[in-house]
Design a protein around this motif. Structure first.
Motif, PDB file in Angstrom:
ATOM      1  N   LYS A  51       0.891  -1.060  -0.069  1.00 27.61           N
ATOM      2  CA  LYS A  51       0.165   0.027   0.009  1.00 27.61           C
ATOM      3  C   LYS A  51       0.868   1.049  -0.167  1.00 27.61           C
ATOM      4  CE  LYS A  51      -3.702   2.245   2.422  1.00 27.61           C
ATOM      5  NZ  LYS A  51      -4.901   2.229   3.243  1.00 27.61           N
ATOM      6  N   GLY A  53       2.750   4.549   0.578  1.00 26.59           N
ATOM      7  CA  GLY A  53       2.830   5.387   1.678  1.00 26.59           C
ATOM      8  C   GLY A  53       2.758   4.624   2.963  1.00 26.59           C
ATOM      9  N   TYR A  54       2.613   3.128   2.889  1.00 31.20           N
ATOM     10  CA  TYR A  54       2.580   2.488   4.308  1.00 31.20           C
ATOM     11  C   TYR A  54       4.110   1.388   4.360  1.00 31.20           C
ATOM     12  CZ  TYR A  54      -2.012   3.778   5.260  1.00 31.20           C
ATOM     13  OH  TYR A  54      -3.156   4.733   5.622  1.00 31.20           O
ATOM     14  N   LYS A  75      -9.406   6.211   9.388  1.00 31.37           N
ATOM     15  CA  LYS A  75      -8.805   7.517   9.295  1.00 31.37           C
ATOM     16  C   LYS A  75      -8.704   8.197  10.637  1.00 31.37           C
ATOM     17  CE  LYS A  75      -7.531   7.228   4.882  1.00 31.37           C
ATOM     18  NZ  LYS A  75      -6.324   6.718   4.665  1.00 31.37           N
ATOM     19  N   ALA A  80      -1.627   6.815  14.190  1.00 29.94           N
ATOM     20  CA  ALA A  80      -1.112   6.324  12.946  1.00 29.94           C
ATOM     21  C   ALA A  80      -2.097   5.573  12.446  1.00 29.94           C
ATOM     22  CB  ALA A  80       0.057   5.474  13.343  1.00 29.94           C
ATOM     23  N   ASN A  81      -2.332   5.666  11.259  1.00 30.30           N
ATOM     24  CA  ASN A  81      -3.255   5.069  10.265  1.00 30.30           C
ATOM     25  C   ASN A  81      -2.843   3.711   9.989  1.00 30.30           C
ATOM     26  OD1 ASN A  81      -5.364   7.047  10.098  1.00 30.30           O
ATOM     27  ND2 ASN A  81      -4.050   8.222   8.890  1.00 30.30           N
ATOM     28  N   GLY A  83      -3.331   0.312   7.727  1.00 32.03           N
ATOM     29  CA  GLY A  83      -4.023  -0.370   6.319  1.00 32.03           C
ATOM     30  C   GLY A  83      -4.352  -1.576   6.836  1.00 32.03           C
ATOM     31  N   GLN A  95      -0.052  -3.143   8.119  1.00 33.22           N
ATOM     32  CA  GLN A  95       0.606  -1.977   7.348  1.00 33.22           C
ATOM     33  C   GLN A  95       0.271  -0.672   8.280  1.00 33.22           C
ATOM     34  OE1 GLN A  95      -2.245  -2.502   4.013  1.00 33.22           O
ATOM     35  NE2 GLN A  95      -0.307  -3.044   2.823  1.00 33.22           N
ATOM     36  N   GLU A  97       1.290   3.608   8.373  1.00 32.45           N
ATOM     37  CA  GLU A  97       1.491   4.994   7.532  1.00 32.45           C
ATOM     38  C   GLU A  97       3.012   5.212   7.915  1.00 32.45           C
ATOM     39  OE1 GLU A  97      -0.168   8.844   8.133  1.00 32.45           O
ATOM     40  OE2 GLU A  97      -1.089   8.075   9.974  1.00 32.45           O
ATOM     41  N   ASN A  98       3.706   5.642   6.664  1.00 32.01           N
ATOM     42  CA  ASN A  98       5.016   5.881   6.738  1.00 32.01           C
ATOM     43  C   ASN A  98       5.240   7.298   7.474  1.00 32.01           C
ATOM     44  OD1 ASN A  98       7.742   6.045   6.563  1.00 32.01           O
ATOM     45  ND2 ASN A  98       7.771   5.905   4.658  1.00 32.01           N
ATOM     46  N   LEU A  99       5.698   7.513   8.921  1.00 37.71           N
ATOM     47  CA  LEU A  99       5.867   8.658   9.471  1.00 37.71           C
ATOM     48  C   LEU A  99       7.499   8.894   9.707  1.00 37.71           C
ATOM     49  CD1 LEU A  99       3.012   8.008  12.127  1.00 37.71           C
ATOM     50  CD2 LEU A  99       2.648   9.492   9.998  1.00 37.71           C
ATOM     51  N   THR A 169       3.915  13.308  10.912  1.00 36.24           N
ATOM     52  CA  THR A 169       3.516  13.140   9.494  1.00 36.24           C
ATOM     53  C   THR A 169       4.516  14.209   8.684  1.00 36.24           C
ATOM     54  OG1 THR A 169       1.840  14.930   9.543  1.00 36.24           O
ATOM     55  CG2 THR A 169       1.054  12.791   9.637  1.00 36.24           C
TER      56      THR A 169
END
Length: 179
Positions: A51, A53-54, A75, A80-81, A83, A95, A97-99, A169
């Motif tokens: 996914k 960005g993850y 969301k 952190a979001n 997946g 998954q 999110e890439n922080l 972020t």
């Protein structure tokens, strides 16, 4: 019995890690219960599809995995979001999110007040946050509220990770990770 269960857990954890590495995943970081990879390729045997960005975290922590399953696909502003999340025997993978790391200023403020933050997540008393900057007060109050709304026990939040389990972020929004 505990030895057999420990061996099964380690075996499952190792199999998941090995499958991701074989598929070309690259190491990003690790903690006491898991490892984070950048995983650009599918891992069919574990149902993983990349996914954008993850990143993917593989964990042995079953409490963390239960929370991630509840959070998947939602969301969040302060958490952190997540997946896809796949719970397996004593852990699994998800998954995230890439922080990026928080600023040095926020990092030091959080480290200085980590015990207070831990108490806040357990008790929910907003007055405990009075020594924090307004931005951090808003972040942690919002994170606790999102946890409760999602059905995740805020008492399980671990503020003692290497990065105090907060990241940001690209635009600087601080988020709780590993909840």
């Amino acid at each position: 019995m505990k030895l057999i269960q420990a061996l099964l857990t380690e075996s499952t954890y190792s199999k998941i890690k090995d499958a991701f590495k074989t598929a070309g995943a690259t190491f990003v970081g690790a903690g006491s219960e898991g490892v984070v990879y950048s995983a650009p390729n599918p891992v069919p045997e574990f149902g993983y599809e990349p996914k954008e960005g993850y990143l993917v975290k593989i964990t042995q922590d079953d409490i963390e995995m239960q929370a991630m399953v509840k959070a998947q696909g939602k969301k969040f502003k302060y958490l952190a979001n997540i997946g896809k999340a796949v719970e397996m025997e004593k852990g699994g993978w998800y998954q995230i999110e890439n922080l990026q790391p928080v600023s040095q200023e926020y990092s030091q403020e959080i480290k200085k007040n980590v015990r207070i933050l831990d108490r806040f997540f357990i008790e929910g008393d907003k007055s405990l946050l009075s020594k924090l900057s307004p931005d951090l007060q808003k972040t942690f109050t919002g994170a606790r509220q999102e946890l409760v709304q999602t059905g995740i026990d805020p008492e399980e939040v671990d503020m003692y990770g290497d990065d105090n389990n907060v990241m940001a972020t690209a635009d600087g929004q601080i988020k709780l990770i590993d909840y």
